[in-house]
Design a protein around this motif. Structure first.
Motif, PDB file in Angstrom:
ATOM      1  N   MET A  16      41.526  -4.119  -6.211  1.00 20.66           N
ATOM      2  CA  MET A  16      40.262  -3.995  -5.489  1.00 20.66           C
ATOM      3  C   MET A  16      40.138  -5.098  -4.443  1.00 20.66           C
ATOM      4  O   MET A  16      39.804  -4.844  -3.292  1.00 20.66           O
ATOM      5  N   PHE A  17      40.432  -6.345  -4.846  1.00 22.39           N
ATOM      6  CA  PHE A  17      40.334  -7.449  -3.890  1.00 22.39           C
ATOM      7  C   PHE A  17      41.380  -7.333  -2.786  1.00 22.39           C
ATOM      8  O   PHE A  17      41.099  -7.652  -1.629  1.00 22.39           O
ATOM      9  N   ASN A  18      42.567  -6.874  -3.104  1.00 21.21           N
ATOM     10  CA  ASN A  18      43.576  -6.662  -2.070  1.00 21.21           C
ATOM     11  C   ASN A  18      43.126  -5.593  -1.081  1.00 21.21           C
ATOM     12  O   ASN A  18      43.405  -5.677   0.113  1.00 21.21           O
ATOM     13  N   HIS A  19      42.418  -4.597  -1.577  1.00 18.95           N
ATOM     14  CA  HIS A  19      41.943  -3.507  -0.721  1.00 18.95           C
ATOM     15  C   HIS A  19      40.886  -3.980   0.274  1.00 18.95           C
ATOM     16  O   HIS A  19      40.872  -3.545   1.427  1.00 18.95           O
ATOM     17  N   ILE A  20      39.991  -4.892  -0.158  1.00 20.12           N
ATOM     18  CA  ILE A  20      38.911  -5.331   0.732  1.00 20.12           C
ATOM     19  C   ILE A  20      39.237  -6.615   1.493  1.00 20.12           C
ATOM     20  O   ILE A  20      38.459  -7.038   2.345  1.00 20.12           O
ATOM     21  N   ALA A  21      40.371  -7.229   1.207  1.00 16.58           N
ATOM     22  CA  ALA A  21      40.689  -8.541   1.791  1.00 16.58           C
ATOM     23  C   ALA A  21      40.601  -8.545   3.314  1.00 16.58           C
ATOM     24  O   ALA A  21      40.038  -9.473   3.902  1.00 16.58           O
ATOM     25  N   ASN A  22      41.129  -7.523   3.957  1.00 17.28           N
ATOM     26  CA  ASN A  22      41.131  -7.526   5.424  1.00 17.28           C
ATOM     27  C   ASN A  22      39.753  -7.225   6.003  1.00 17.28           C
ATOM     28  O   ASN A  22      39.527  -7.425   7.189  1.00 17.28           O
ATOM     29  N   LYS A  23      38.806  -6.782   5.181  1.00  7.96           N
ATOM     30  CA  LYS A  23      37.454  -6.484   5.653  1.00  7.96           C
ATOM     31  C   LYS A  23      36.426  -7.453   5.086  1.00  7.96           C
ATOM     32  O   LYS A  23      35.230  -7.297   5.317  1.00  7.96           O
ATOM     33  N   TYR A  24      36.878  -8.443   4.320  1.00 12.60           N
ATOM     34  CA  TYR A  24      35.958  -9.316   3.591  1.00 12.60           C
ATOM     35  C   TYR A  24      34.949 -10.004   4.505  1.00 12.60           C
ATOM     36  O   TYR A  24      33.752 -10.020   4.211  1.00 12.60           O
ATOM     37  N   ASP A  25      35.402 -10.608   5.584  1.00 13.67           N
ATOM     38  CA  ASP A  25      34.488 -11.339   6.466  1.00 13.67           C
ATOM     39  C   ASP A  25      33.420 -10.423   7.046  1.00 13.67           C
ATOM     40  O   ASP A  25      32.245 -10.796   7.107  1.00 13.67           O
ATOM     41  N   LEU A  26      33.810  -9.233   7.457  1.00 14.96           N
ATOM     42  CA  LEU A  26      32.838  -8.282   8.003  1.00 14.96           C
ATOM     43  C   LEU A  26      31.838  -7.874   6.920  1.00 14.96           C
ATOM     44  O   LEU A  26      30.620  -7.867   7.160  1.00 14.96           O
ATOM     45  N   ILE A  27      32.330  -7.542   5.735  1.00 10.19           N
ATOM     46  CA  ILE A  27      31.446  -7.138   4.632  1.00 10.19           C
ATOM     47  C   ILE A  27      30.498  -8.284   4.276  1.00 10.19           C
ATOM     48  O   ILE A  27      29.296  -8.077   4.096  1.00 10.19           O
ATOM     49  N   ASN A  28      31.024  -9.498   4.189  1.00 16.99           N
ATOM     50  CA  ASN A  28      30.211 -10.668   3.870  1.00 16.99           C
ATOM     51  C   ASN A  28      29.137 -10.879   4.929  1.00 16.99           C
ATOM     52  O   ASN A  28      27.977 -11.162   4.611  1.00 16.99           O
ATOM     53  N   HIS A  29      29.494 -10.716   6.175  1.00 15.30           N
ATOM     54  CA  HIS A  29      28.541 -10.899   7.275  1.00 15.30           C
ATOM     55  C   HIS A  29      27.424  -9.856   7.190  1.00 15.30           C
ATOM     56  O   HIS A  29      26.240 -10.194   7.337  1.00 15.30           O
ATOM     57  N   ILE A  30      27.780  -8.627   6.932  1.00 19.93           N
ATOM     58  CA  ILE A  30      26.790  -7.551   6.841  1.00 19.93           C
ATOM     59  C   ILE A  30      25.872  -7.745   5.634  1.00 19.93           C
ATOM     60  O   ILE A  30      24.643  -7.686   5.755  1.00 19.93           O
ATOM     61  N   LEU A  31      26.461  -7.998   4.467  1.00 18.57           N
ATOM     62  CA  LEU A  31      25.668  -8.120   3.243  1.00 18.57           C
ATOM     63  C   LEU A  31      24.802  -9.372   3.211  1.00 18.57           C
ATOM     64  O   LEU A  31      23.775  -9.405   2.525  1.00 18.57           O
ATOM     65  N   SER A  32      25.198 -10.414   3.938  1.00 14.03           N
ATOM     66  CA  SER A  32      24.402 -11.648   3.956  1.00 14.03           C
ATOM     67  C   SER A  32      23.456 -11.690   5.159  1.00 14.03           C
ATOM     68  O   SER A  32      22.783 -12.702   5.369  1.00 14.03           O
ATOM     69  N   PHE A  33      23.413 -10.598   5.914  1.00 14.06           N
ATOM     70  CA  PHE A  33      22.558 -10.516   7.104  1.00 14.06           C
ATOM     71  C   PHE A  33      22.848 -11.639   8.088  1.00 14.06           C
ATOM     72  O   PHE A  33      21.949 -12.165   8.733  1.00 14.06           O
TER      73      PHE A  33
END
Length: 58
Positions: A16-33
């Motif tokens: 799961m973490f390998n799957h989201i690793a390349n999108k982590y920064d974008l996801i973190n930015h979106i979820l943390s507003f």
């Protein structure tokens, strides 16, 4: 938990973490507003006065 023979739960988690690793920064930015940028900037500011040895020790 054996590091040489991971359980199926550990493998699923790793996959799961390998799957989201390349999108982590974008996801973190979106979820943390956008607060992730402020948190990172604050941490850099707080750590500025520490030496590398002190940081690695903790």
């Amino acid at each position: 938990m054996n590091k040489y023979y991971p359980s199926s739960k550990e493998k699923k988690l790793k996959d799961m973490f390998n799957h989201i690793a390349n999108k982590y920064d974008l996801i973190n930015h979106i979820l943390s507003f956008g607060f992730d940028f402020l948190w990172r900037k604050k941490i850099v500011h707080l750590l500025y006065n520490f030496s590398k040895k002190k940081i690695l020790k903790y």
